[in-house]
Enzyme design. Structure first.
Site, PDB file in Angstrom:
ATOM      1  N   ASN A  57     -43.491  40.998  35.435  1.00 46.27           N
ATOM      2  CA  ASN A  57     -42.136  40.723  35.932  1.00 46.27           C
ATOM      3  C   ASN A  57     -42.159  40.009  37.279  1.00 46.27           C
ATOM      4  O   ASN A  57     -42.792  40.494  38.233  1.00 46.27           O
ATOM      5  CB  ASN A  57     -41.390  42.041  36.122  1.00 46.27           C
ATOM      6  N   GLU A  64     -40.391  53.285  31.337  1.00 47.90           N
ATOM      7  CA  GLU A  64     -41.273  53.319  32.512  1.00 47.90           C
ATOM      8  C   GLU A  64     -41.714  54.741  32.827  1.00 47.90           C
ATOM      9  O   GLU A  64     -40.927  55.677  32.761  1.00 47.90           O
ATOM     10  CB  GLU A  64     -40.555  52.716  33.727  1.00 47.90           C
ATOM     11  N   SER A  76     -38.704  38.071  42.826  1.00 50.68           N
ATOM     12  CA  SER A  76     -38.648  37.715  44.251  1.00 50.68           C
ATOM     13  C   SER A  76     -39.228  36.336  44.546  1.00 50.68           C
ATOM     14  O   SER A  76     -38.692  35.597  45.383  1.00 50.68           O
ATOM     15  CB  SER A  76     -39.387  38.761  45.089  1.00 50.68           C
ATOM     16  N   HIS A  84     -44.167  45.694  36.646  1.00 52.85           N
ATOM     17  CA  HIS A  84     -43.025  45.262  37.462  1.00 52.85           C
ATOM     18  C   HIS A  84     -43.532  44.884  38.852  1.00 52.85           C
ATOM     19  O   HIS A  84     -44.707  45.054  39.156  1.00 52.85           O
ATOM     20  CB  HIS A  84     -42.005  46.405  37.565  1.00 52.85           C
ATOM     21  N   ASP A 138     -33.299  44.140  32.187  1.00 51.37           N
ATOM     22  CA  ASP A 138     -34.248  44.643  33.179  1.00 51.37           C
ATOM     23  C   ASP A 138     -33.672  45.903  33.841  1.00 51.37           C
ATOM     24  O   ASP A 138     -32.528  45.896  34.304  1.00 51.37           O
ATOM     25  CB  ASP A 138     -34.452  43.533  34.225  1.00 51.37           C
TER      26      ASP A 138
END
Ligand code: G3H
Ligand code: 13P
Ligand code: ZN
Length: 311
Positions: free
Chosen positions: A256, A134, A259, A213, A82
Site C-alpha cells: 500500500n 488485519e 503518502s 500497509h 482501504d
C-alpha cells in the site's frame, strides 16, 4: 476489461515473486497518474479508496473515475476499500461495485477482530467480492484510528492460522514495522522491517497472500522540493525500498502506497506555483502534480513491486 478481484493477481504475484501496488485515489489527477504508469508498464493494479476519499470525492465520482480508467487502459484493475472500519462501510462498498474490501478491526481484541472480519467475509463472498483483514497494529494515523508508536504491535505469527481459518478472509495485512504517513522514522536511523516475522507468518500460511500497509518510502527529493518552495515538512524518512522489494519476493502480494503520491502531487504543485506565480489555471499546476504521481508509480512498479509486464 471489467474490474477484477485480486484472486488471480495474488496467485500469480505469489508464484512469480512480485507484489501488486495498491495506490490510494482521491481525485481525477491521482487516478490518471497511477493508471497511465501502470498501463504503460503493463502492470496489474489495485486502486484503493479510504473512507476519507469517499467522503472527499464522493463514492459515485470515485467509481466513475475508475470506470474511466478501465475504458482507457488494458490492464487488470481491482477497486478496493482501504481500512473499512466496520461491516456497514464494507457492505456499502460491496453493494456499490468494489471488487475488494478491507475490514480493519485490528485495534479490537482478537475475538472481536475475528467476529467482525468473518461477518464481512461472508457477506462479501456471497457477492463475489474478496476481503482483506488485519492482524497486529501499525503505528501512525489512519482515518479513525490514531495509534501511538509505543502501542504499535507486531503481528504474532502464532495467531495467523487460527485467524485466517476462522474468518475465511482472502488476504491478511500484518504489522512488521511499517507505519502510516510521511513521518515514519527519524533521519539518520536505519529502519529494519521484521522480515523474520514475515517469514514465520508465511510458513504458517503457505501460499496465502500477505499485505503491507504503510509502505511509502518518503522520497527525499520531493520533500526537498516542497520545503524549497514554501513548504514546512518535518525531517523524516520512510520504509527502505530494498526491504520492500525483498518482502515482495516472498509472501507479500499487496503493498500500500499513499503518502508518496501525496508528496509527489504537492511537490509538483508547489514548484509550479513558485516558478509561475502568474498562473491560475488549475490544469497547469495539477498537471505537474499528476506527472509526479505517474513517475512515482512507474518507479514503484519497476524497482519495488517487480510487477512490470505482469498484466
Ligand atoms: O492508510 C491510510 C491511507 O493513507 C488513507 O489515508 O484516510 O487520509 O485517506 P486517508
Ligand atoms: P503510506 O502512508 O505509507 O503511504 O501507507 C498507505 C497505506 O497503508 C494505505 O492503506
Ligand atoms: Zn493502510
Amino acid at each position: 476489461m471489467p474490474l477484477v478481484t485480486s484472486t488471480e493477481m495474488f496467485k500469480k504475484a505469489y508464484d512469480g515473486g512480485y507484489a501488486i501496488g495498491a495506490f490510494n485515489v482521491n481525485n481525477m489527477e491521482i487516478v490518471q497518474g497511477i493508471v497511465e504508469a501502470a498501463n504503460e508498464l503493463h502492470s496489474p493494479l489495485i486502486l484503493q479508496a479510504s473512507a476519507g476519499a469517499r467522503k472527499y470525492a464522493k463514492n459515485a465520482y470515485l467509481i466513475h473515475l475508475v470506470q474511466a480508467a478501465l475504458e482507457t487502459s488494458d490492464i487488470p484493475i481491482v477497486l478496493h476499500l482501504d481500512h473499512g472500519a466496520d461491516f456497514d462501510i464494507c457492505k456499502d462498498c460491496v453493494d456499490s461495485g468494489f471488487t475488494s474490501v478491507m475490514i480493519d478491526a485490528s485495534s479490537k481484541p482478537f475475538e472481536e477482530n475475528i467476529a467482525e472480519s468473518k461477518k464481512v467475509a461472508e457477506y462479501a463472498h456471497d457477492h463475489g467480492v474478496v476481503v482483506e483483514a488485519e492482524l497486529g497494529t501499525l503505528a501512525g494515523i489512519e482515518d479513525d484510528v490514531n495509534v501511538k508508536d509505543d502501542k504499535a504491535m507486531y503481528t504474532d505469527p502464532d495467531q495467523v492460522e487460527e485467524f485466517v481459518k476462522r474468518t475465511g478472509v482472502d488476504s491478511l495485512a500484518i504489522a512488521i514495522g511499517t507505519s502510516h504517513g510521511a513521518y515514519k522514522f527519524k533521519p539518520g536511523t536505519n529502519p529494519k522491517l521484521r522480515l523474520d516475522i514475515l517469514a514465520e507468518v508465511a510458513k504458517r500460511l503457505p501460499g496465502f497472500p500477505i499485505v503491507l500497509h504503510g509502505s511509502s518510502s518518503v522520497p527525499q527529493e520531493y520533500v526537498k522540493v516542497i520545503n524549497e518552495n514554501g513548504g514546512a515538512l518535518k525531517d523524516a524518512i520512510g520504509v527502505p525500498e530494498d526491504q520492500l522489494r525483498e518482502a515482495a519476493k516472498g509472501a507479500v502480494c499487496k503493498i500500500n502506497i499513499d503518502s508518496d503520491l501525496r508528496l509527489g502531487m504537492t511537490a509538483g504543485i508547489r514548484k509550479h506555483m513558485a516558478e509561475h506565480p502568474d498562473h491560475f489555471d488549475p490544469r497547469q499546476y495539477l498537471g505537474d502534480g499528476r506527472a509526479n504521481v505517474k513517475a512515482i508509480v512507474a518507479h514503484k512498479i519497476r524497482y519495488v513491486l517487480g510487477s512490470e509486464g505482469k498484466a
